[in-house]
Write a protein that holds these residues in place. Structure first.
Motif, short mmCIF file in Angstrom:
data_model
loop_
_atom_site.label_atom_id
_atom_site.label_comp_id
_atom_site.label_asym_id
_atom_site.label_seq_id
_atom_site.Cartn_x
_atom_site.Cartn_y
_atom_site.Cartn_z
N ALA A 108 0.83 -1.21 0.00
CA ALA A 108 0.00 0.00 0.00
C ALA A 108 0.87 1.26 0.00
O ALA A 108 2.01 1.23 0.46
CB ALA A 108 -0.91 -0.01 1.22
N PRO A 109 0.35 2.38 -0.50
CA PRO A 109 1.16 3.60 -0.57
C PRO A 109 1.42 4.26 0.77
O PRO A 109 2.40 4.98 0.92
CB PRO A 109 0.33 4.52 -1.48
CG PRO A 109 -1.06 4.04 -1.35
CD PRO A 109 -0.97 2.55 -1.16
N GLY A 110 0.53 4.06 1.76
CA GLY A 110 0.71 4.73 3.04
C GLY A 110 0.53 6.24 2.93
O GLY A 110 1.06 7.00 3.74
N SER A 111 -0.23 6.66 1.91
CA SER A 111 -0.41 8.09 1.66
C SER A 111 -1.46 8.25 0.56
O SER A 111 -2.04 7.27 0.09
CB SER A 111 0.91 8.73 1.22
OG SER A 111 1.36 8.13 0.01
N ASP A 112 -1.65 9.48 0.11
CA ASP A 112 -2.53 9.74 -1.02
C ASP A 112 -1.77 9.54 -2.33
O ASP A 112 -0.54 9.38 -2.35
CB ASP A 112 -3.09 11.16 -0.93
CG ASP A 112 -1.97 12.20 -0.89
OD1 ASP A 112 -1.51 12.62 -1.97
OD2 ASP A 112 -1.54 12.56 0.22
N ARG A 113 -2.49 9.57 -3.44
CA ARG A 113 -1.88 9.28 -4.75
C ARG A 113 -0.81 10.30 -5.14
O ARG A 113 0.24 9.93 -5.68
CB ARG A 113 -2.96 9.24 -5.83
CG ARG A 113 -3.86 8.02 -5.75
CD ARG A 113 -4.81 7.97 -6.93
NE ARG A 113 -5.65 6.78 -6.89
CZ ARG A 113 -6.52 6.46 -7.84
NH1 ARG A 113 -6.67 7.26 -8.89
NH2 ARG A 113 -7.26 5.36 -7.73
N LEU A 114 -1.08 11.58 -4.88
CA LEU A 114 -0.10 12.61 -5.24
C LEU A 114 1.20 12.42 -4.46
O LEU A 114 2.30 12.53 -5.02
CB LEU A 114 -0.68 14.00 -4.98
CG LEU A 114 0.24 15.18 -5.33
CD1 LEU A 114 0.56 15.18 -6.82
CD2 LEU A 114 -0.41 16.51 -4.92
N THR A 115 1.08 12.13 -3.16
CA THR A 115 2.28 11.92 -2.35
C THR A 115 3.02 10.67 -2.80
O THR A 115 4.26 10.66 -2.85
CB THR A 115 1.90 11.81 -0.86
OG1 THR A 115 1.15 12.95 -0.48
CG2 THR A 115 3.15 11.71 0.01
N ALA A 116 2.28 9.62 -3.13
CA ALA A 116 2.92 8.40 -3.64
C ALA A 116 3.68 8.70 -4.92
O ALA A 116 4.80 8.19 -5.13
CB ALA A 116 1.87 7.33 -3.88
N TYR A 117 3.12 9.55 -5.77
CA TYR A 117 3.79 9.92 -7.02
C TYR A 117 5.05 10.73 -6.72
O TYR A 117 6.08 10.56 -7.39
CB TYR A 117 2.83 10.72 -7.91
CG TYR A 117 3.43 11.11 -9.24
CD1 TYR A 117 3.50 10.19 -10.28
CD2 TYR A 117 3.92 12.39 -9.45
CE1 TYR A 117 4.06 10.54 -11.51
CE2 TYR A 117 4.48 12.75 -10.67
CZ TYR A 117 4.54 11.83 -11.70
OH TYR A 117 5.10 12.18 -12.90
N ALA A 118 4.97 11.61 -5.72
CA ALA A 118 6.14 12.41 -5.36
C ALA A 118 7.27 11.52 -4.82
O ALA A 118 8.45 11.79 -5.05
CB ALA A 118 5.75 13.46 -4.31
N LEU A 119 6.90 10.47 -4.09
CA LEU A 119 7.91 9.55 -3.56
C LEU A 119 8.54 8.72 -4.67
O LEU A 119 9.74 8.44 -4.65
CB LEU A 119 7.27 8.63 -2.52
CG LEU A 119 6.94 9.26 -1.18
CD1 LEU A 119 5.94 8.41 -0.41
CD2 LEU A 119 8.21 9.47 -0.37
N ASN A 120 7.70 8.31 -5.63
CA ASN A 120 8.19 7.49 -6.73
C ASN A 120 7.23 7.65 -7.91
O ASN A 120 6.14 7.10 -7.88
CB ASN A 120 8.28 6.02 -6.32
CG ASN A 120 8.75 5.12 -7.45
OD1 ASN A 120 9.16 5.60 -8.51
ND2 ASN A 120 8.71 3.82 -7.23
#
Length: 334
Positions: A108-120
């Motif tokens: 799971a991302p452990g965050s919202d979609r935008l934050t997941a995108y920022a991480l990777n």
């Protein structure tokens, strides 16, 4: 039954978020002395509620300042990262606390979609590669060679040593249970995510499909529950109002710090909110130490478990430490 801890480093209204990290370190030392088996820390991002965003960093401090308790991640959200880098981080942690490190991983991302995108920016495709990442991670963590023909077969994760971290698969669905069974790895079910819905099916799948591995010839499962003990049932219920208030905000998409029981009691709720709170109170494992211990033992027997991981939130860190002390005494951990 063994008891372990999941600490999510929750922020508290009126206090700096960094205080939550200091509270985590203090609680880890407390639970080490009390006899708890493991101390796991979570990974969340872009949250004003749960501020433990780098479990591997927090684990290093905990591992260096405790002496007995196992220290782990619950978990590293692997699709955000390189499996090699995670393996190197946990090989270093193993050097800090040999034989005491758990590497819990999730998809799971452990965050919202935008934050997941920022991480990777490649996180979506990386999630699809999660099984391969787990396989690569297992090889690099254990020091075993990757499969013949693997493009990174010549690479080793350092530092090497006589011990290695234990990998756990974390999940709240059948997917994680099946993956853990396929690779012959321990499995932890996030019971508190859904108040236990689906736990029986997930554990049954895990155990029935389990393929023995050299390190884990038998299936090893646990669950993580939310529980809170106090000197009286009334006090436990009062402390619970903090989480109830947070839960209502969470349902509205808010990720806010925990408020005091007094502020929670003064909040104005609509009919739907009150219904959610009533449902939470019916399922919550709160009360005196004997009451909570009885619920935990009953649940452990029902699910065939010899270990349960306990997650506790309170506005006052002292109340959280006291809850863990009460349960340690009830289970005679030390």
């Amino acid at each position: 039954m063994k008891l372990s801890v999941l600490d999510q480093s929750t922020a508290v209204s009126g206090h700096a978020q960094t205080d939550a990290i200091a509270d985590s370190l203090a609680l880890a030392r407390h639970c080490d002395a009390l006899g708890y088996h493991r101390y796991w820390v979570s990974e969340h991002h872009h949250s004003g509620s749960i501020v433990g965003s780098a479990p591997e960093v927090l684990m290093a401090a905990i591992a260096a300042t405790t002496s007995r308790i196992r220290v782990g991640s619950a978990g590293v959200m692997l699709p955000h990262y390189s499996a090699l880098k995670v393996a190197e981080q946990f090989r270093v942690l193993e050097g800090i606390a040999p034989g005491r490190i758990d590497l819990g991983v999730g998809r799971a991302p452990g965050s919202d979609r935008l934050t997941a995108y920022a991480l990777n920016p490649d996180a979506g495709q990386a999630a699809e590669r999660f099984p391969q990442q787990v396989q690569d991670l297992e090889a690099w963590v254990s020091g075993m060679p990757l499969a013949p023909g693997h493009p990174f077969a010549a690479i080793r994760a350092h530092p090497q040593g006589p011990t290695r971290p234990d990998i756990w698969i974390l999940g709240s669905s059948n997917y994680g249970a099946q993956l853990a069974a396929h690779f012959g790895l321990p499995y932890a079910y996030a019971y508190f995510f859904s108040d236990g819905q689906g736990v029986e099916e997930a554990l049954e799948l895990y155990r029935s499909l389990y393929r023995p591995s050299e390190r884990h010839p038998l299936p090893q499962a646990t669950i993580c529950v939310w529980a809170l003990a106090a000197d009286t049932t009334e006090e436990a219920r009062r402390l619970l109002t903090t989480r109830e208030h947070w839960r209502i905000g969470f349902e509205r998409g808010l990720r806010l710090p925990l408020v005091s029981p007094e502020e929670a009691a003064a909040a104005v709720y609509d009919e739907a909110d009150r219904a959610r709170i009533a449902a939470l109170r019916r399922s919550a494992m709160v009360g005196t130490a004997d009451e909570v211990a009885s619920r935990l033992r009953q649940l452990g027997a029902q699910l065939g478990l010899d270990e349960i991981v306990v997650n506790t939130w309170t506005y006052d860190p002292a109340a959280r430490r006291h809850s863990y002390a009460l349960l340690a005494k009830a289970f005679q951990l030390s």
